[in-house]
Design a protein around this motif. Structure first.
Motif, mmCIF file in Angstrom:
data_model
loop_
_atom_site.group_PDB
_atom_site.id
_atom_site.type_symbol
_atom_site.label_atom_id
_atom_site.label_comp_id
_atom_site.label_asym_id
_atom_site.label_seq_id
_atom_site.Cartn_x
_atom_site.Cartn_y
_atom_site.Cartn_z
ATOM 1 N N LEU A 19 12.769 5.380 2.422
ATOM 2 C CA LEU A 19 12.531 3.972 2.703
ATOM 3 C C LEU A 19 11.421 3.870 3.749
ATOM 4 C CD1 LEU A 19 13.569 1.107 2.055
ATOM 5 C CD2 LEU A 19 15.036 1.308 4.059
ATOM 6 N N THR A 20 10.400 3.051 3.477
ATOM 7 C CA THR A 20 9.222 2.993 4.348
ATOM 8 C C THR A 20 9.157 1.751 5.229
ATOM 9 O OG1 THR A 20 7.904 1.953 2.595
ATOM 10 C CG2 THR A 20 7.828 4.368 2.762
ATOM 11 N N VAL A 21 10.115 0.844 5.089
ATOM 12 C CA VAL A 21 10.097 -0.395 5.878
ATOM 13 C C VAL A 21 11.507 -0.739 6.357
ATOM 14 C CG1 VAL A 21 8.116 -1.391 4.662
ATOM 15 C CG2 VAL A 21 10.407 -1.864 3.853
ATOM 16 N N ASP A 22 11.560 -1.543 7.419
ATOM 17 C CA ASP A 22 12.830 -2.118 7.879
ATOM 18 C C ASP A 22 12.837 -3.580 7.440
ATOM 19 O OD1 ASP A 22 14.272 -0.105 9.200
ATOM 20 O OD2 ASP A 22 13.033 -0.297 10.983
ATOM 21 N N LYS A 23 13.840 -3.961 6.682
ATOM 22 C CA LYS A 23 14.006 -5.360 6.276
ATOM 23 C C LYS A 23 15.454 -5.755 6.545
ATOM 24 C CE LYS A 23 10.533 -5.695 2.649
ATOM 25 N NZ LYS A 23 10.282 -5.944 1.214
ATOM 26 N N PRO A 24 15.686 -7.020 6.891
ATOM 27 C CA PRO A 24 17.054 -7.475 7.178
ATOM 28 C C PRO A 24 18.040 -7.182 6.047
ATOM 29 C CG PRO A 24 15.478 -9.142 7.858
ATOM 30 C CD PRO A 24 14.700 -8.072 7.137
ATOM 31 N N LYS A 25 17.605 -7.319 4.786
ATOM 32 C CA LYS A 25 18.537 -7.085 3.671
ATOM 33 C C LYS A 25 18.954 -5.625 3.584
ATOM 34 C CE LYS A 25 15.059 -6.619 0.002
ATOM 35 N NZ LYS A 25 14.629 -7.139 -1.296
ATOM 36 N N TYR A 26 18.102 -4.696 4.037
ATOM 37 C CA TYR A 26 18.464 -3.275 4.034
ATOM 38 C C TYR A 26 19.324 -2.952 5.252
ATOM 39 C CZ TYR A 26 14.516 -3.075 0.744
ATOM 40 O OH TYR A 26 13.656 -3.288 -0.307
#
Length: 76
Positions: A19-26
């Motif tokens: 995973l290359t990004v931090d997103k609230p849904k993750y």
């Protein structure tokens, strides 16, 4: 509605991805940038792949979620 071609498949089943990004849904599912997961589908649905993320070392599953293709890189 007629399809004349298919998009190339970027991943295949059982590939290891990061995973290359931090997103609230993750983050809501306990998954953060840099975690590795396993592709659990043969194809993307609406640009998203089913990925199972597991704890490093223990192998305990953290999350089984759909992740956008642009948020993943293949680990070789």
């Amino acid at each position: 509605f007629e399809r004349t071609s298919f998009l190339p498949v970027r991943f295949k089943e059982y590939d290891t991805v990061e995973l290359t990004v931090d997103k609230p849904k993750y983050k809501k599912e306990g998954v953060e940038k840099g975690m590795h997961g396993c592709v659990m589908s043969e194809y993307a649905i609406n640009g998203q792949w089913q990925i199972i993320f597991s704890e490093e070392g223990t192998g305990k599953d953290v999350a089984d979620i759909m992740v956008s293709e642009e948020d993943l890189i293949l680990i070789e």
